[in-house]
Structures are given as C-alpha cells and as structure tokens.
Enzyme design. Structure first.
Site, PDB file in Angstrom:
ATOM      1  N   LEU A 357       9.683   5.564  -2.841  1.00  0.00           N
ATOM      2  CA  LEU A 357       8.381   5.982  -2.317  1.00  0.00           C
ATOM      3  C   LEU A 357       7.661   4.853  -1.586  1.00  0.00           C
ATOM      4  O   LEU A 357       7.927   3.671  -1.817  1.00  0.00           O
ATOM      5  CB  LEU A 357       7.494   6.504  -3.453  1.00  0.00           C
ATOM      6  CG  LEU A 357       8.070   7.644  -4.283  1.00  0.00           C
ATOM      7  CD1 LEU A 357       7.031   8.155  -5.263  1.00  0.00           C
ATOM      8  CD2 LEU A 357       8.586   8.785  -3.408  1.00  0.00           C
ATOM      9  N   CYS A 358       6.737   5.250  -0.729  1.00  0.00           N
ATOM     10  CA  CYS A 358       6.072   4.303   0.160  1.00  0.00           C
ATOM     11  C   CYS A 358       4.821   3.703  -0.464  1.00  0.00           C
ATOM     12  O   CYS A 358       3.695   3.930   0.003  1.00  0.00           O
ATOM     13  CB  CYS A 358       5.727   4.994   1.482  1.00  0.00           C
ATOM     14  SG  CYS A 358       7.187   5.451   2.427  1.00  0.00           S
ATOM     15  N   PHE A 359       4.996   2.967  -1.557  1.00  0.00           N
ATOM     16  CA  PHE A 359       3.928   2.114  -2.059  1.00  0.00           C
ATOM     17  C   PHE A 359       4.542   1.044  -2.949  1.00  0.00           C
ATOM     18  O   PHE A 359       5.593   1.243  -3.560  1.00  0.00           O
ATOM     19  CB  PHE A 359       2.837   2.922  -2.778  1.00  0.00           C
ATOM     20  CG  PHE A 359       3.140   3.310  -4.195  1.00  0.00           C
ATOM     21  CD1 PHE A 359       2.527   2.656  -5.244  1.00  0.00           C
ATOM     22  CD2 PHE A 359       4.001   4.351  -4.478  1.00  0.00           C
ATOM     23  CE1 PHE A 359       2.786   3.015  -6.551  1.00  0.00           C
ATOM     24  CE2 PHE A 359       4.261   4.723  -5.782  1.00  0.00           C
ATOM     25  CZ  PHE A 359       3.649   4.055  -6.831  1.00  0.00           C
ATOM     26  N   TYR A 395       4.531  13.230  -3.493  1.00  0.00           N
ATOM     27  CA  TYR A 395       4.329  12.167  -2.517  1.00  0.00           C
ATOM     28  C   TYR A 395       5.649  11.872  -1.806  1.00  0.00           C
ATOM     29  O   TYR A 395       6.691  11.724  -2.427  1.00  0.00           O
ATOM     30  CB  TYR A 395       3.804  10.918  -3.225  1.00  0.00           C
ATOM     31  CG  TYR A 395       3.487   9.765  -2.307  1.00  0.00           C
ATOM     32  CD1 TYR A 395       2.672   9.945  -1.203  1.00  0.00           C
ATOM     33  CD2 TYR A 395       4.000   8.502  -2.548  1.00  0.00           C
ATOM     34  CE1 TYR A 395       2.379   8.892  -0.354  1.00  0.00           C
ATOM     35  CE2 TYR A 395       3.714   7.444  -1.720  1.00  0.00           C
ATOM     36  CZ  TYR A 395       2.899   7.645  -0.614  1.00  0.00           C
ATOM     37  OH  TYR A 395       2.612   6.590   0.222  1.00  0.00           O
TER      38      TYR A 395
END
Length: 432
Positions: A357-359, A395
């Site tokens: 995921l993008c975090f 997400y």
C-alpha cells in the site's frame, strides 16, 4: 492438537496447496484456514462451560459465509453474535436459527429493532433510550408476542478497569458501550421493574489485552447484579451473556489462558453459573478463530536502503490494519518459505516486511530475523483467523486473496475453497 499451527504445519499446508495448484501465478497471497482446529476450539468451549451454554461466536471476527455455515452445522449450542444488520443477515443465511443469534449493535435503528423482534432474535439493548424504543415497538400488535421467541437483555459496563490495550478495553470507568453499573444501579433496577419483557443481562470487559482476573471480575459484577434483580423480581434474569474477550496466543513465549482455564477460574469465582438457574451465553471470536489460520504473501522485490533490508510483499495494512497502525499492541509471527513452500534455511538476517500500500506505515513486520528473502519466496503470517480479513481495507483497491479450508485425512490434507480470489471486476463493482 497444539493451540497454534506450528511452523512445520504451516509450511506443509502451503506446500500441499501449491502442489495441487491452489496458489497459482495470479495468487499473490493466500489464506489457509485449519477447519480441524476450528472444530477443536468449538468442542473445547462446549466442554468447558455449563451444558446448554450458547457460544455465540462473534461474526466480526470472521464473517466468511463458508466458515459461518460450518459453525452453524457444528452443534445447536454454537451460535453467532452480530453487531450490524449485514452481520445479522450473514448469520441467518448461514443457517443459525433466531434463538442462536445475539444482536449487540450499540446503534440499532428502529427498523433493525423491529426486524430482530419480529424474527425472535435475542437482543441486547445498549442503553435506556433503546429500551424505550423497544417498549414502543413491543406495544404494536404485529410483534407483541416476539418476546416469547427471542429474549431481551440490557448491556451494562461492569467498570472493572481497562486492560493493556486501551482501544479494545470497554470496562473502564468510561465506555462507549452499555450502562455503567456503579453510576446507574438504581436506574437499572427500575428498568427491570418497568419492563416485564427484560429478562437478560450482558457485559463485556474487552479483547486481547484483558487478564483472566479482569474477565472474571466482570462476570462476578454481572452475576451480583443478576442476583440482586432476582431477589426483587424472582426468576426475572434468565440469560447471562458474559461476552468474550479471552486473549489468543500470538507468541509461544507468551502463552495465554485456554478456554478451559477461563472456565475453571469462573467456577471458583462465579460458581452460580453452574447452578442451573441461568442460561449462559458467550461471545468468543478471537479465542475461537485466531490460531486456526495463516496467510502467505509472495515476495515481489527485495531492496536495501540505509542499511535496511526490505522485502516487498502483497499483504500489508489492507489485511493487518491493527498491526501496521499500532504495532506495539498487535503481533503476528512470520515465517520465510521458498517458492515451493518449504521453510527457508540459512543465516538469519534482520529484515523489514513491507506491504503493497501507498503509505510509509504499511509494514506488517519490522526488524525480524529471517533467512534472507528473495524474489519468488513467500512470507507466512501466523494466527490470522480473526480480525484480519474481516478488517480488509479498500485503500489502493487491492483484491482480497483466496481462502482455503483445510482438513486432515490419512491421505494428507484436503482443501476446499472457502472464498475465491476476488476479481478486478468485483473490486470495480464494489466502488460502483
């Protein structure tokens, strides 16, 4: 059978699934659910507690319909605890009769209450305003007799103190759930005098971070209240819902109490539970499901930056939400396997496991010592049967993995597909 699946059991199960083509090239991750372990845990619950106890397994822990159907078929004393209208429908659809379902949402609407009353589902009211709503609904001719089929209880906060994990503790002086016993005892007694259909009490102390002593203290408080009500209104309290919350073991170095341990402690502290005067209900979720499953995620890349070896995999905060956001309170042991599912050998190297995921916080395992991971390997996360897939995050719109059910036979493990891998089209339909 051990409470947890051992590393060797995990690897052999994954290897067998791979050999049968059940983790294909498109399966970037996979969950395998040990159905024999699930059955063993259910049997332990039935043996530990008084005969006739309703073990209403929390749907939120694992809402897969294929798993719920197995629970419903296991025994008439296995039930389901629902905390939303969809969870209620999942339980009904799985084959649980209304008398085996507890509906506990703290925010039930008029329509949800009417539905539950009409179907004869056991209800736990969260507060006095909800009791007033029920009184209005029960005054209607269409559901005036519903109380004869289900049961209605009041949730109280026993106020025995918070556990080690604040966000899952619900029995401190303040809680968003229930009616506080110490502050509202007179009002509680008055409610039972006012509503003749109110015949149960419910409490819950918390989940995972609560000690056996706290759990027993909560039940003792509930039982004392029931005895006081019954002294004024003979035989009014018939159902005692003592909740769940028994911690599951996530580390071999920190074993937790078993269901049998908990029941034995309750026998000493609350012997009245075995008197036959009450029907008992439990709401175990994590204690039933957690240790019965593992997840495998393929390693896509391995890179080194600032001296940190990072293996990028296909499971992260989408499945391990609590672990990634609050790693101090939540844990999953990890195991390194090669592309065929065998446990990797070699010198242990400190590595970080990253999700897709993008975090930056998408790190389901930080600074773990494993044989050096490579592209094509897999990381296995142990004890994922509860509060993992059920908390799946949308997400980045990633696909849910396939879920397999495993049973044992003389010929080796047998697998069934409990849930197929989610397709891209299904994800798109979700957002539409």
């Amino acid at each position: 059978m051990d409470i947890r699946m051992t590393p060797l059991e995990v690897a052999r199960a994954l290897q067998s699934a791979m050999e049968r083509g059940l983790m294909g090239s498109e399966d970037t991750s996979l969950i395998i659910y040990d159905l024999d372990r699930l059955r063993s845990r259910l049997q332990e619950a039935r043996q530990a507690f008084p005969e006739g106890t309703l073990h209403a397994v929390a749907v939120k822990a694992n809402p897969l319909p294929a798993v719920l159907r197995r629970l419903a078929d296991e025994h008439p004393c296995i039930g389901a605890e629902a905390a939303s209208l969809p969870e209620l429908e999942l339980a009904l659809g799985a084959g649980f009769g209304p008398e085996r379902i507890l509906f506990d949402s703290p925010a039930k609407t008029h329509a949800e209450l009417r539905l539950a009353l009409e179907r004869g589902i056991v209800l736990n009211a969260d507060n006095f305003q909800e009791l007033e709503r029920m009184a209005g609904l029960l005054g209607g001719a269409s559901i005036g007799a519903a109380k004869l089929h289900g049961g209605i209880g009041l949730r109280v906060n026993p106020q025995v103190g918070a556990g080690a994990i604040a966000t899952t503790s619900v029995a401190g002086q303040y809680s968003k759930f229930g009616v506080p016993v110490s502050e509202c005892r007179d009002e509680i007694l008055a409610a039972f005098e006012r509503y003749s259909w109110l015949t149960g009490l419910h409490s819950h102390v918390g989940s995972q971070g609560c000690s056996l002593e706290q759990l027993c203290a909560g039940v003792r408080t509930l039982l004392d209240l029931a005895e006081e009500i019954n002294s004024r209104l003979p035989e009014r309290i018939r159902l005692l819902d003592i909740g769940g919350g028994l911690p599951a073991t996530y580390r071999d170095s920190e074993p937790k109490s078993s269901l049998m341990d908990y029941a034995q402690a309750l026998r000493q502290r609350c012997p009245e539970l075995w008197s036959g005067r009450y029907r008992i209900a439990t709401e175990f979720g994590r204690a039933i499901h957690a240790n019965a499953a593992f997840a495998a995620a393929r390693v896509e890349y391995v890179k080194t930056q600032a001296g940190v070896v990072t293996a990028v995999t296909h499971l992260g905060a989408d499945m391990f939400l609590r672990k990634c956001y609050n790693p101090g309170d939540w844990h999953h042991d990890v195991l390194a396997v090669d592309g065929s599912g065998q446990i990797k050998a070699g010198e242990a190297v400190v590595q970080t496991i990253a999700g897709p995921l993008c975090f930056q916080g998408d790190l389901p395992a930080r600074d773990v010592s494993l044989p050096l991971l490579e592209q094509g390997d897999a990381v296995c996360f142990r004890d994922v049967g509860a509060y993992t897939l059920s908390m799946w995050s949308r997400y980045n719109s990633r696909q849910m993995p396939a879920v397999l059910g495993m049973t044992r036979s003389e010929e080796g493990p047998r697998f069934t597909i409990l849930r197929a891998r989610e397709s891209v089209e299904q994800v798109l339909r979700f957002w539409e």
